[in-house]
Design a protein around this motif. Sequence first.
Motif, PDB file in Angstrom:
ATOM      1  N   THR A   1       0.833  -1.031   0.190  1.00 14.02           N
ATOM      2  CA  THR A   1      -0.359   0.352   0.016  1.00 14.02           C
ATOM      3  C   THR A   1       0.517   1.314  -0.097  1.00 14.02           C
ATOM      4  N   GLY A   2       2.377   0.901   0.639  1.00 14.17           N
ATOM      5  CA  GLY A   2       3.164   2.186   0.730  1.00 14.17           C
ATOM      6  C   GLY A   2       3.489   2.838  -0.285  1.00 14.17           C
ATOM      7  N   LEU A   3       3.786   1.487  -1.192  1.00  9.60           N
ATOM      8  CA  LEU A   3       4.665   2.005  -2.311  1.00  9.60           C
ATOM      9  C   LEU A   3       3.532   1.839  -3.429  1.00  9.60           C
ATOM     10  N   THR A   4       2.592   2.168  -3.367  1.00 10.38           N
ATOM     11  CA  THR A   4       1.899   2.201  -4.155  1.00 10.38           C
ATOM     12  C   THR A   4       1.081   3.115  -4.603  1.00 10.38           C
ATOM     13  N   GLU A   5       0.249   3.508  -3.374  1.00  3.74           N
ATOM     14  CA  GLU A   5      -1.364   5.275  -2.810  1.00  3.74           C
ATOM     15  C   GLU A   5       0.063   6.081  -2.771  1.00  3.74           C
ATOM     16  N   THR A   6       1.604   5.843  -2.306  1.00  2.00           N
ATOM     17  CA  THR A   6       2.021   7.105  -2.049  1.00  2.00           C
ATOM     18  C   THR A   6       3.430   7.249  -2.782  1.00  2.00           C
ATOM     19  N   SER A   7       3.952   6.130  -3.383  1.00  2.00           N
ATOM     20  CA  SER A   7       4.906   6.363  -4.074  1.00  2.00           C
ATOM     21  C   SER A   7       4.580   6.467  -6.011  1.00  2.00           C
ATOM     22  N   GLY A   8       3.655   5.514  -6.282  1.00  2.00           N
ATOM     23  CA  GLY A   8       3.361   5.716  -7.474  1.00  2.00           C
ATOM     24  C   GLY A   8       3.880   4.423  -8.286  1.00  2.00           C
ATOM     25  N   VAL A   9       4.211   3.621  -7.586  1.00  2.81           N
ATOM     26  CA  VAL A   9       4.484   2.497  -8.031  1.00  2.81           C
ATOM     27  C   VAL A   9       3.497   1.116  -8.795  1.00  2.81           C
ATOM     28  N   THR A  10       3.520   0.847  -9.167  1.00  6.93           N
ATOM     29  CA  THR A  10       2.436  -0.245  -9.935  1.00  6.93           C
ATOM     30  C   THR A  10       2.469  -1.399  -9.072  1.00  6.93           C
ATOM     31  N   ASN A  11       1.105  -1.803  -8.753  1.00  5.05           N
ATOM     32  CA  ASN A  11       1.251  -2.984  -7.994  1.00  5.05           C
ATOM     33  C   ASN A  11       1.710  -4.331  -7.859  1.00  5.05           C
ATOM     34  N   GLY A  12       2.029  -4.917  -9.032  1.00  3.17           N
ATOM     35  CA  GLY A  12       3.014  -6.026  -9.186  1.00  3.17           C
ATOM     36  C   GLY A  12       4.644  -5.259  -8.744  1.00  3.17           C
ATOM     37  N   THR A  13       4.911  -4.248  -9.199  1.00  2.00           N
ATOM     38  CA  THR A  13       6.556  -4.018  -8.491  1.00  2.00           C
ATOM     39  C   THR A  13       6.299  -4.201  -7.367  1.00  2.00           C
ATOM     40  N   ALA A  14       5.516  -3.758  -6.299  1.00  2.00           N
ATOM     41  CA  ALA A  14       4.928  -3.336  -5.528  1.00  2.00           C
ATOM     42  C   ALA A  14       5.358  -4.779  -4.892  1.00  2.00           C
TER      43      ALA A  14
END
Length: 91
Positions: free
Chosen positions: A69-82
Amino acid sequence: MRTSTRIASVLTGLTLALGGAALTAPAAHADTSACINQVERELKGGEAPVAVRAACSLALTGAHEACVTGLTETSGVTNGTAVTACRLAVK
């Protein structure tokens, strides 16, 4: 849950994780690096912001979902990469 409340709670968790990450063993740092490197590959050469480092640190505490959640919502990283990056942090 409102988006602003969710983001505030994620950021609070990230802040707490950063404090806990400072107390972890040196071996844990290498695991965090694998997570950060995975995200940096998606950013194509850009250095990972502090929020990425904090999210990756959450994975070390066993909070896989909070890391994703931190990677996808605050950093804009794709779910797969997160998902992949957070898994690498605990290997």
